[in-house]
Design a protein around this motif. Structure first.
Motif, PDB file in Angstrom:
ATOM      1  N   LEU A   1     -35.874  31.574  -8.456  1.00  0.00           N
ATOM      2  CA  LEU A   1     -35.055  31.303  -9.632  1.00  0.00           C
ATOM      3  C   LEU A   1     -33.672  30.864  -9.167  1.00  0.00           C
ATOM      4  O   LEU A   1     -32.879  31.668  -8.688  1.00  0.00           O
TER       5      LEU A   1
ATOM      6  N   LYS B   1     -30.258  34.631 -13.908  1.00  0.00           N
ATOM      7  CA  LYS B   1     -31.275  34.827 -12.856  1.00  0.00           C
ATOM      8  C   LYS B   1     -31.652  36.292 -12.673  1.00  0.00           C
ATOM      9  O   LYS B   1     -32.831  36.624 -12.580  1.00  0.00           O
TER      10      LYS B   1
ATOM     11  N   PRO C   1     -34.343  35.673  -7.135  1.00  0.00           N
ATOM     12  CA  PRO C   1     -33.224  35.092  -7.873  1.00  0.00           C
ATOM     13  C   PRO C   1     -32.069  34.792  -6.923  1.00  0.00           C
ATOM     14  O   PRO C   1     -31.411  35.709  -6.429  1.00  0.00           O
TER      15      PRO C   1
END
Length: 198
Positions: free
Chosen positions: A5, A13, A80
């Motif tokens: 992400l 995120k 993320p």
């Protein structure tokens, strides 16, 4: 498999990665920022920089850590992490691909006004000069290469839950199913108001 992400600070995120993990039973969240924190803790410190991503060992260790974790646990890593320098993304993605690890790269996008509002009103971190400083580099990366390298999820007018559902369904549709077990059209019902905070 890795679900990466990407997107700048304020795009959602961290919030979304936790929600994606809950939708995929074999998934774990791996925050590559922790690798940077380990490197920042070395004494005496590594060469001075304004971002640990500029340290070559960070990029190498992210690849190696993800590889080792997946070898140990199997399943999926949800990662993320903002990466706005194209060469750094190539180094990481090529490294993972060389180990045979599939990568599903998503960019959580929001317009600049929305990002500024989220950063300014973040309940946990508060306004952050560091985070504001990456808005323009994100816009430049999005315009020049980043949005061409990933599936873009515009979070400006959707909730974190909806973003996570889209990501999970996109990944699972490549396996012929969704989280509900039924394939659905890419365009869903009318969207609710956003609820992103970070």
């Amino acid at each position: 498999m890795i679900i990466w992400l990407n997107g700048t600070h304020g795009a959602g995120k961290t919030t979304t990665s936790a929600l994606v993990q809950r939708l995929l039973p074999d998934a774990r969240v791996f925050d590559a920022e922790k690798v940077g924190e380990v490197l920042m803790d070395i004494k005496p410190g590594l060469p001075v920089t304004d971002n640990f991503q500029h340290w070559e060992p960070w990029r190498t260790l992210v690849v190696e850590t993800a590889r080792r974790v997946l070898e140990y646990t199997g399943g999926t890593l949800v990662m993320p992490m903002t990466v706005l320098v194209e060469n750094y993304w190539r180094e990481i993605s090529d490294g993972l691909t060389a180990h045979g690890i599939p990568i599903h790269h998503f960019v959580l996008h929001a317009d600049q006004a929305t990002l500024r509002d989220r950063i300014q009103n973040d309940k946990d971190l508060g306004p952050s000069t560091f985070r504001f400083a990456y808005l323009e580099p994100y816009a430049e990366a999005a315009h020049t290469w980043l949005h061409n390298e990933a599936e873009v999820i515009d979070t400006t007018h959707i909730t974190a839950d909806q973003a996570a559902q889209r990501i999970a369904d996109s990944v699972l549709s490549r396996r012929g199913r969704t989280t509900s077990g039924i394939l659905v059209p890419a365009e869903g019902p009318a969207l609710r108001q956003p609820s992103f905070e970070n």
